[in-house]
Every structure is written in structure tokens, then in C-alpha cells.
Design a protein around this motif. Sequence first.
Motif, mmCIF file in Angstrom:
data_model
loop_
_atom_site.group_PDB
_atom_site.id
_atom_site.type_symbol
_atom_site.label_atom_id
_atom_site.label_comp_id
_atom_site.label_asym_id
_atom_site.label_seq_id
_atom_site.Cartn_x
_atom_site.Cartn_y
_atom_site.Cartn_z
ATOM 1 N N ALA A 95 -48.143 -78.328 -41.260
ATOM 2 C CA ALA A 95 -48.687 -77.213 -42.042
ATOM 3 C C ALA A 95 -49.282 -77.720 -43.351
ATOM 4 O O ALA A 95 -50.390 -77.323 -43.739
ATOM 5 C CB ALA A 95 -47.601 -76.176 -42.314
ATOM 6 N N ARG A 96 -48.577 -78.606 -44.030
ATOM 7 C CA ARG A 96 -49.071 -79.130 -45.309
ATOM 8 C C ARG A 96 -50.289 -80.036 -45.109
ATOM 9 O O ARG A 96 -51.180 -80.076 -45.936
ATOM 10 C CB ARG A 96 -47.959 -79.888 -46.041
ATOM 11 C CG ARG A 96 -46.776 -79.038 -46.434
ATOM 12 C CD ARG A 96 -47.118 -77.916 -47.401
ATOM 13 N NE ARG A 96 -47.734 -78.445 -48.599
ATOM 14 C CZ ARG A 96 -48.687 -77.823 -49.280
ATOM 15 N NH1 ARG A 96 -49.135 -76.663 -48.902
ATOM 16 N NH2 ARG A 96 -49.211 -78.373 -50.340
ATOM 17 N N ALA B 17 -53.329 -77.335 -43.105
ATOM 18 C CA ALA B 17 -53.687 -75.998 -43.597
ATOM 19 C C ALA B 17 -54.146 -76.102 -45.056
ATOM 20 O O ALA B 17 -53.598 -76.889 -45.823
ATOM 21 C CB ALA B 17 -52.503 -75.050 -43.478
ATOM 22 N N CYS C 280 -47.652 -72.531 -47.238
ATOM 23 C CA CYS C 280 -46.963 -72.334 -45.960
ATOM 24 C C CYS C 280 -45.604 -71.706 -46.254
ATOM 25 O O CYS C 280 -45.121 -71.752 -47.385
ATOM 26 C CB CYS C 280 -46.835 -73.635 -45.175
ATOM 27 S SG CYS C 280 -45.774 -74.879 -45.906
ATOM 28 N N VAL D 77 -42.841 -71.432 -38.896
ATOM 29 C CA VAL D 77 -43.675 -71.875 -40.008
ATOM 30 C C VAL D 77 -44.993 -71.119 -39.948
ATOM 31 O O VAL D 77 -45.709 -71.175 -38.949
ATOM 32 C CB VAL D 77 -43.930 -73.401 -39.967
ATOM 33 C CG1 VAL D 77 -44.878 -73.821 -41.079
ATOM 34 C CG2 VAL D 77 -42.618 -74.166 -40.076
ATOM 35 N N TRP D 78 -45.278 -70.395 -41.034
ATOM 36 C CA TRP D 78 -46.574 -69.726 -41.185
ATOM 37 C C TRP D 78 -47.407 -70.578 -42.121
ATOM 38 O O TRP D 78 -46.902 -71.136 -43.098
ATOM 39 C CB TRP D 78 -46.406 -68.333 -41.797
ATOM 40 C CG TRP D 78 -47.723 -67.753 -42.210
ATOM 41 C CD1 TRP D 78 -48.575 -67.031 -41.433
ATOM 42 C CD2 TRP D 78 -48.360 -67.882 -43.473
ATOM 43 N NE1 TRP D 78 -49.703 -66.711 -42.150
ATOM 44 C CE2 TRP D 78 -49.588 -67.225 -43.412
ATOM 45 C CE3 TRP D 78 -48.009 -68.517 -44.663
ATOM 46 C CZ2 TRP D 78 -50.481 -67.166 -44.478
ATOM 47 C CZ3 TRP D 78 -48.887 -68.473 -45.732
ATOM 48 C CH2 TRP D 78 -50.096 -67.790 -45.633
ATOM 49 N N ASP D 79 -48.691 -70.711 -41.798
ATOM 50 C CA ASP D 79 -49.619 -71.346 -42.740
ATOM 51 C C ASP D 79 -50.943 -70.617 -42.701
ATOM 52 O O ASP D 79 -51.198 -69.799 -41.823
ATOM 53 C CB ASP D 79 -49.756 -72.851 -42.490
ATOM 54 C CG ASP D 79 -50.456 -73.197 -41.191
ATOM 55 O OD1 ASP D 79 -51.580 -72.699 -40.941
ATOM 56 O OD2 ASP D 79 -49.904 -73.992 -40.418
ATOM 57 N N SER D 80 -51.789 -70.904 -43.673
ATOM 58 C CA SER D 80 -53.050 -70.188 -43.825
ATOM 59 C C SER D 80 -54.183 -70.761 -42.984
ATOM 60 O O SER D 80 -55.290 -70.228 -42.992
ATOM 61 C CB SER D 80 -53.459 -70.166 -45.297
ATOM 62 O OG SER D 80 -53.580 -71.499 -45.786
ATOM 63 N N ARG E 29 -48.764 -68.579 -37.055
ATOM 64 C CA ARG E 29 -47.313 -68.780 -37.106
ATOM 65 C C ARG E 29 -46.913 -69.602 -35.888
ATOM 66 O O ARG E 29 -47.262 -69.273 -34.759
ATOM 67 C CB ARG E 29 -46.569 -67.454 -37.104
ATOM 68 C CG ARG E 29 -45.067 -67.612 -37.179
ATOM 69 C CD ARG E 29 -44.363 -66.294 -37.383
ATOM 70 N NE ARG E 29 -44.882 -65.556 -38.517
ATOM 71 C CZ ARG E 29 -44.514 -65.732 -39.795
ATOM 72 N NH1 ARG E 29 -43.628 -66.658 -40.085
ATOM 73 N NH2 ARG E 29 -45.034 -65.006 -40.759
#
Length: 102
Positions: A15-16, A19, A23, A38-41, A81
Motif C-alpha cells: 500500500a505504501r 498507492a 492507507c 488494508v485500504w489505500d487510495s 480494500r
Amino acid sequence: MDTVQLVVSEMVTNARKYAPGPCLLTLEVIEGAVEVSVWDSGTTLPAVGARDPGRIGQHGLEIVMAVCRAFSVRREPVGKRITAAIELADDPGGDPAGRQPT
């Protein structure tokens, strides 16, 4: 818990890394498993690469999918997600929680 730590590390690292914005990590115990979400944009969905024993790196998603009892990816109104469920063990012998020996 080592497996949960591995899954969290792989999912948050991705994610890091991929995205553009923040997150969010959520951990829940549901039906004998730890659910890591884990949600990320980012809008790009993860994909498992083709089998290549010579490939160096980029095996994180394969590892996560191999150790989890369930794995899902879904688009959100913003971002995506990714959720993985890791079976808990009742004892050091590794009998999964909630299952009766046969």
C-alpha cells in the motif's frame, strides 16, 4: 502470530509503495481467524505475476495468498480494500481454532 505479522508487513508495504496517498489497516478476529484489511487510495488492483522461479522480488502477494484461508480485493468509492484471513491456532501443534480433531 508470525504469519499475521508477515501478512500485515506485506500488505502495508505494498500500500505504501504503490498507492499515492494514505492507507488504513484494520485487524479483526472473526470466526477463528484474524482478518487483515488494508485500504489505500490507489486504483490499480494487485495482480500475481506469472510463475518465474528466477524472478527476484515481487513475491509478496503470492506469499500472502499462500498462507491465508481467504483473500479478496475490492474497489471502494475511493481506492481499494485488500482483505486476507489468517487461521488462528488453538495450540502449539497448530490445530486451527474452532475445529474439532477427527
